[in-house]
Design an enzyme around this catalytic site. Structure first.
Site, PDB file in Angstrom:
ATOM      1  N   ASP A   4       0.881  -1.166   0.000  1.00 52.32           N
ATOM      2  CA  ASP A   4       0.000   0.000   0.000  1.00 52.32           C
ATOM      3  C   ASP A   4       0.920   1.216   0.000  1.00 52.32           C
ATOM      4  O   ASP A   4       1.507   1.551   1.024  1.00 52.32           O
ATOM      5  CB  ASP A   4      -0.882  -0.039   1.252  1.00 52.32           C
ATOM      6  CG  ASP A   4      -1.679   1.258   1.454  1.00 52.32           C
ATOM      7  OD1 ASP A   4      -1.690   2.096   0.532  1.00 52.32           O
ATOM      8  OD2 ASP A   4      -2.277   1.419   2.535  1.00 52.32           O
ATOM      9  N   LYS A  66       3.070  11.339  -3.678  1.00 55.70           N
ATOM     10  CA  LYS A  66       1.972  10.687  -4.408  1.00 55.70           C
ATOM     11  C   LYS A  66       1.013  11.722  -5.007  1.00 55.70           C
ATOM     12  O   LYS A  66       0.373  11.464  -6.015  1.00 55.70           O
ATOM     13  CB  LYS A  66       1.232   9.772  -3.435  1.00 55.70           C
ATOM     14  CG  LYS A  66       0.093   8.979  -4.037  1.00 55.70           C
ATOM     15  CD  LYS A  66      -0.358   7.939  -3.041  1.00 55.70           C
ATOM     16  CE  LYS A  66      -1.649   7.262  -3.414  1.00 55.70           C
ATOM     17  NZ  LYS A  66      -2.006   6.232  -2.445  1.00 55.70           N
ATOM     18  N   GLU A 167      -7.139   0.683  -4.205  1.00 60.82           N
ATOM     19  CA  GLU A 167      -7.089   0.555  -2.744  1.00 60.82           C
ATOM     20  C   GLU A 167      -8.399   0.035  -2.140  1.00 60.82           C
ATOM     21  O   GLU A 167      -8.366  -0.911  -1.344  1.00 60.82           O
ATOM     22  CB  GLU A 167      -6.704   1.906  -2.121  1.00 60.82           C
ATOM     23  CG  GLU A 167      -5.249   2.264  -2.388  1.00 60.82           C
ATOM     24  CD  GLU A 167      -4.918   3.740  -2.306  1.00 60.82           C
ATOM     25  OE1 GLU A 167      -3.766   4.096  -2.583  1.00 60.82           O
ATOM     26  OE2 GLU A 167      -5.818   4.547  -1.985  1.00 60.82           O
ATOM     27  N   ASP A 189     -13.017   5.234   1.674  1.00 61.12           N
ATOM     28  CA  ASP A 189     -11.563   5.224   1.837  1.00 61.12           C
ATOM     29  C   ASP A 189     -11.006   6.649   1.839  1.00 61.12           C
ATOM     30  O   ASP A 189     -10.865   7.265   0.795  1.00 61.12           O
ATOM     31  CB  ASP A 189     -10.953   4.397   0.691  1.00 61.12           C
ATOM     32  CG  ASP A 189      -9.436   4.321   0.765  1.00 61.12           C
ATOM     33  OD1 ASP A 189      -8.833   4.968   1.642  1.00 61.12           O
ATOM     34  OD2 ASP A 189      -8.840   3.619  -0.075  1.00 61.12           O
TER      35      ASP A 189
END
Length: 519
Positions: A4, A66, A167, A189
């Site tokens: 992850d 990211k 994810e 999420d």
């Protein structure tokens, strides 16, 4: 292994004795800050130790990479990042983003690769074996450029990336793996930098995504920023000094803000104390102390919470269902520990969200389950995902036409036929976009590709077939064929902000030379 690769923290898991297991590093840490710090002596720190450098070595410490991966330098998101991060962002080739550390330029995938390499190292230390095969997760709403950049990061880290998976889908695998459930689940999420909602049907060991929606610039970082600005405003009222003008003070505020947010997930009120936050002209240093209550914080972030539900509305509409059709809501991501989020989710879906799966570890565990399933033919877990964004083709006048609709199951391919538009045309230019607008400028340009080598003839006489496909990683491939000769003529897609093969090879060589230490 399953990795992850998060905006704020990363986590790695493997299957041990048939059970997905998160692997800690040698200090017992199970999640690792996605931070890389380049030291004066040439060493590179990564993880929780690098995070401590954000304050003492801000210009050379990269966090939230990211948020930059697969983005264009001119994009709104990069503009936002440039206004808050202390490290230097500069423009690279093809409008890409580069991070300048002293006199060296790094691409965002290179920085992500250092974090991925650290995850690999943790697993290899644990197992005593070389491990290169990995499934890496990305936000469901990542576009093609961002997925491609994540894959490049894996390659630079020396990994064999088996698959890129979403994810929320990974989290659903952890929840439903081997349980024999028959349920419709929603995965809410909220990570450090991104928000996704995915709706899945789970039937035995088949996991089918029905719809997904998201916001790739909404996450825990934004909650921290609200506290940070609130602290800066309070200090300005007290001392008439704007700490936002001082990058060093700003990083201290950011750290205090994150700590306060985490504290508020367990306490009604938190004490905030920042020693030596500011030194005045006379050389007198000031401390800063204040308190923040949960009620004040809730008011501060309510609009961010509401933004997540706009995205949920979109996913439910797309799936053609209502909130009451959902059997179970699973929370993913550290910020979902906040009471304001838990109560808002309960209110929206009219049911208590599941909280027995660790929101920080559930994604890595799901990635490990998927990696195991891909390598073990005995496994019966099937994952059916969708493309999060509509694939479009540029047409005349700045418009686009839809080729593959968002939330279409992948892998998929679609073929369209085109004829030449002018006499004696020698080449055709095709522009490919992703997004939901009919106007080309409102979408992300994935690239353009030129097609030549067909018969030169009066217009309309030559037919070219173009095939658009989206693979299981959610990555777009385009090929073209001259119908008359059957020749697959020369087609190259220039993915706009991506790294060339040469740049990836260069980055791999550079990555191998780094003196990385996590302590």
């Amino acid at each position: 292994m399953g990795i992850d690769l998060g905006t704020s923290y990363s986590c790695v898991a493997i299957i041990e004795d048939g059970v997905p297991t998160v692997i800690p590093n040698e200090w017992g840490e199970r999640t690792h800050a996605s931070v890389v710090s380049f030291m004066d002596d040439g060493r590179v720190l990564v993880g929780n130790d690098a995070k401590k450098q954000i304050i003492t070595n801000p210009e050379n410490t990269v966090y939230s990479a990211k948020r930059l991966v697969g983005r264009f330098f001119f994009s709104e998101e990069v503009r936002k990042a440039r206004s808050v991060v202390p490290y230097n962002l500069v423009e690279g080739p093809n409008n890409s983003v580069r991070i300048q550390i002293r006199n060296q330029l790094y691409s965002p995938p290179e920085v992500s690769a250092i974090v991925l390499k650290e995850m690999r190292q943790i697993v290899e230390n644990h197992t005593g074996a070389t491990v290169t095969k990995a499934v890496i997760t990305v936000p469901a709403y990542f576009n093609d450029n961002q997925r491609q950049a994540t894959k490049d990061a894996g390659k630079i880290a020396g990994l064999d990336v088996l698959r890129i998976i979403n994810e929320p889908t990974a989290a659903a695998l952890t929840y439903g793996f081997g349980q024999g459930y028959h349920q419709r689940v929603a995965l809410y999420d909220l990570g450090g930098g991104t928000f996704d909602i995915s709706i899945l049907d789970i039937g035995d060991d088949v996991f089918e995504v029905i719809s997904t929606a998201g916001d790739t610039y909404l996450g825990g970082d934004d909650f921290d920023d609200r506290i940070m600005h609130w602290l800066a405003d309070s200090f300005q009222q007290q001392q008439n000094v704007d700490l936002r003008q001082d990058k060093y003070a700003l990083q201290k505020l950011k750290e205090a803000a994150e700590k306060a947010k985490i504290g508020l997930s367990e306490h009604e009120v938190v004490q905030i104390h920042i020693p030596l936050i500011y030194t005045d002209e006379a050389g007198y240093s000031l401390d800063f102390s204040t308190t923040l209550s949960r009620a004040e914080f809730n008011q501060m972030v309510m609009d961010l919470v509401q933004r997540t539900f706009k995205v949920c509305d979109e996913a439910l509409q797309s799936a053609r269902i209502t909130a009451s059709d959902i059997d179970c809501v699973i929370l993913v991501g550290g910020p979902t520990r906040l009471p304001i989020l838990r109560s808002s989710v309960r209110h929206y879906f009219q049911k208590q969200p599941l909280t027995d799966v660790d929101p920080d570890e559930v994604v890595a565990m799901g990635a490990a389950i998927q990696a195991h399933a891909l390598l073990d033919s005995q496994q019966s877990t099937f994952l059916l995902d969708v493309t999060p964004l509509t694939l479009r083709l540029g047409t005349v006048g700045g418009y686009t036409e839809r080729i593959i609709e968002k939330n279409t199951p992948i892998p998929i391919d679609r073929t369209r036929s085109f004829t030449t538009a002018s006499d004696h045309q020698e080449r055709v230019k095709i522009r490919i976009y992703q997004g939901e607008s009919n106007m080309a400028d409102d979408n992300v340009l994935l690239g353009e590709f030129e097609f030549s080598g067909f018969r030169v003839a009066p217009r309309g006489e030559v037919t070219i077939e173009v095939t658009f496909e989206i693979d299981t990683d959610g990555i777009v491939n385009v090929s073209a064929r001259d119908v008359e000769t059957g020749a697959q003529a020369s087609t190259t897609i220039n993915l706009s902000s991506g790294l060339s093969d040469y740049e990836v090879a260069e980055a791999m060589a550079r990555n191998d030379e780094l003196m990385v230490s996590n302590r």
